[in-house]
Structures are given as C-alpha cells and as structure tokens.
Design a protein around this motif. Structure first.
Motif, PDB file in Angstrom:
ATOM      1  N   THR A  12       1.039  -1.254   0.078  1.00 30.06           N
ATOM      2  CA  THR A  12       0.031   0.003   0.104  1.00 30.06           C
ATOM      3  C   THR A  12       0.793   1.178   0.101  1.00 30.06           C
ATOM      4  N   GLY A  13       0.189   2.372  -0.196  1.00 29.26           N
ATOM      5  CA  GLY A  13       1.209   3.585  -0.281  1.00 29.26           C
ATOM      6  C   GLY A  13       0.478   4.685   0.002  1.00 29.26           C
ATOM      7  N   GLY A  14       0.892   5.982  -0.095  1.00 32.15           N
ATOM      8  CA  GLY A  14       0.220   7.139   0.035  1.00 32.15           C
ATOM      9  C   GLY A  14       1.225   8.498  -0.166  1.00 32.15           C
ATOM     10  N   LYS A  15       0.424   9.540  -0.034  1.00 29.49           N
ATOM     11  CA  LYS A  15       1.196  10.775  -0.325  1.00 29.49           C
ATOM     12  C   LYS A  15       1.840  11.293   0.780  1.00 29.49           C
ATOM     13  N   ILE A  16       2.799  11.762   0.943  1.00 29.44           N
ATOM     14  CA  ILE A  16       3.439  12.444   2.364  1.00 29.44           C
ATOM     15  C   ILE A  16       2.691  13.804   2.541  1.00 29.44           C
ATOM     16  N   ILE A  17       2.290  13.881   3.571  1.00 30.46           N
ATOM     17  CA  ILE A  17       1.542  15.449   3.991  1.00 30.46           C
ATOM     18  C   ILE A  17       2.422  15.910   5.034  1.00 30.46           C
ATOM     19  N   LYS A  18       3.243  15.528   5.916  1.00 31.38           N
ATOM     20  CA  LYS A  18       3.803  15.979   6.885  1.00 31.38           C
ATOM     21  C   LYS A  18       5.223  15.063   7.379  1.00 31.38           C
ATOM     22  N   ILE A  19       6.376  15.645   7.484  1.00 31.99           N
ATOM     23  CA  ILE A  19       7.389  15.083   8.641  1.00 31.99           C
ATOM     24  C   ILE A  19       7.479  15.546   9.740  1.00 31.99           C
ATOM     25  N   GLN A  20       7.420  14.781  10.512  1.00 29.64           N
ATOM     26  CA  GLN A  20       7.457  15.300  12.094  1.00 29.64           C
ATOM     27  C   GLN A  20       8.927  15.195  12.449  1.00 29.64           C
ATOM     28  N   GLY A  21       9.277  15.835  13.783  1.00 37.44           N
ATOM     29  CA  GLY A  21      10.789  15.740  14.094  1.00 37.44           C
ATOM     30  C   GLY A  21      11.431  16.866  13.708  1.00 37.44           C
ATOM     31  N   THR A  22      12.603  17.026  14.188  1.00 41.63           N
ATOM     32  CA  THR A  22      13.355  18.544  14.209  1.00 41.63           C
ATOM     33  C   THR A  22      14.890  18.070  13.788  1.00 41.63           C
ATOM     34  N   GLY A  23      15.419  19.041  13.352  1.00 42.23           N
ATOM     35  CA  GLY A  23      16.906  18.906  13.333  1.00 42.23           C
ATOM     36  C   GLY A  23      17.461  17.887  12.214  1.00 42.23           C
ATOM     37  N   ALA A  24      18.329  16.750  12.999  1.00 49.48           N
ATOM     38  CA  ALA A  24      19.308  16.260  12.006  1.00 49.48           C
ATOM     39  C   ALA A  24      18.132  15.159  11.532  1.00 49.48           C
ATOM     40  N   VAL A  25      17.437  14.594  12.389  1.00 52.89           N
ATOM     41  CA  VAL A  25      16.333  13.484  11.895  1.00 52.89           C
ATOM     42  C   VAL A  25      15.382  14.100  10.629  1.00 52.89           C
ATOM     43  N   LYS A  26      15.043  15.086  10.744  1.00 52.03           N
ATOM     44  CA  LYS A  26      14.169  15.620   9.663  1.00 52.03           C
ATOM     45  C   LYS A  26      14.931  15.814   8.508  1.00 52.03           C
ATOM     46  N   ARG A  27      16.145  16.448   8.640  1.00 55.94           N
ATOM     47  CA  ARG A  27      17.006  16.636   7.538  1.00 55.94           C
ATOM     48  C   ARG A  27      17.576  15.511   6.837  1.00 55.94           C
ATOM     49  N   ARG A  28      17.845  14.487   7.523  1.00 55.36           N
ATOM     50  CA  ARG A  28      18.212  13.156   7.002  1.00 55.36           C
ATOM     51  C   ARG A  28      17.234  12.657   6.032  1.00 55.36           C
ATOM     52  N   LEU A  29      15.717  12.697   6.698  1.00 55.48           N
ATOM     53  CA  LEU A  29      14.591  12.067   5.773  1.00 55.48           C
ATOM     54  C   LEU A  29      14.458  12.735   4.494  1.00 55.48           C
ATOM     55  N   MET A  30      14.770  14.134   4.499  1.00 51.60           N
ATOM     56  CA  MET A  30      14.503  14.932   3.594  1.00 51.60           C
ATOM     57  C   MET A  30      15.797  14.828   2.373  1.00 51.60           C
ATOM     58  N   ASP A  31      16.820  14.500   2.965  1.00 53.02           N
ATOM     59  CA  ASP A  31      18.151  14.208   2.038  1.00 53.02           C
ATOM     60  C   ASP A  31      17.733  13.044   1.644  1.00 53.02           C
ATOM     61  N   MET A  32      17.005  12.158   1.945  1.00 52.40           N
ATOM     62  CA  MET A  32      16.721  10.744   1.096  1.00 52.40           C
ATOM     63  C   MET A  32      15.697  10.789   0.152  1.00 52.40           C
ATOM     64  N   GLY A  33      15.051  12.031   0.170  1.00 53.45           N
ATOM     65  CA  GLY A  33      13.886  12.181  -0.915  1.00 53.45           C
ATOM     66  C   GLY A  33      12.773  12.112  -0.283  1.00 53.45           C
ATOM     67  N   VAL A  34      12.272  11.960   1.126  1.00 54.27           N
ATOM     68  CA  VAL A  34      11.269  11.803   1.749  1.00 54.27           C
ATOM     69  C   VAL A  34      10.730  13.205   2.019  1.00 54.27           C
TER      70      VAL A  34
END
Length: 74
Positions: A12-34
């Motif tokens: 199953t899948g979906g569209k990403i509407i929000k990424i919770q978290g701050t700092g390095a964790v959020k940055r790492r997810l966004m760098d991976m294309g999330v």
C-alpha cells in the motif's frame, strides 16, 4: 487526518503530507527524498515490523520503525 507510514500495510502507499521531528532526523529524511507531496509505497516489512522497505522517487529505501512513525501520509 493522516496516518503514520508505520501503520500502512505492505503493498500500500500514500502521499506524504508531513514529516514530524526536528533537526538532524528531519534533515536526514529529506535528504533521502522523503519530502512533502511525494508518493511513497510500502514494499515489505520485516517480521517484527522493523525495518520497513519503501519505494520513493523510483528507488528503494529502508527505514527504521522510529523514522517511519515520523512520516505522516494520506
């Protein structure tokens, strides 16, 4: 109201509407294309639900359960 990526079942899948978290964790997810607005698809989960293999932007990515809880999808 969205669900976390961890709550989705395999194939199953979906569209990403929000990424919770701050700092390095959020940055790492966004760098991976999330990033918000991207389609994400659950390929498979390990027997205990950790890790989770997803397909995002045409490539496979393996996420820890803790990281998948931070990704909200619709």
């Amino acid at each position: 109201m969205g669900r976390t990526l961890k709550e989705l079942q395999p194939k199953t899948g979906g569209k990403i509407i929000k990424i919770q978290g701050t700092g390095a964790v959020k940055r790492r997810l966004m760098d991976m294309g999330v990033v918000r607005g991207t389609e994400i698809y659950i390929e498979k989960k390990a027997p205990l639900g950790d890790p989770i293999e997803v397909k995002v932007k045409g490539y496979n990515l393996t996420l820890r359960k803790e990281d998948a809880e931070k990704i909200i999808v619709e």
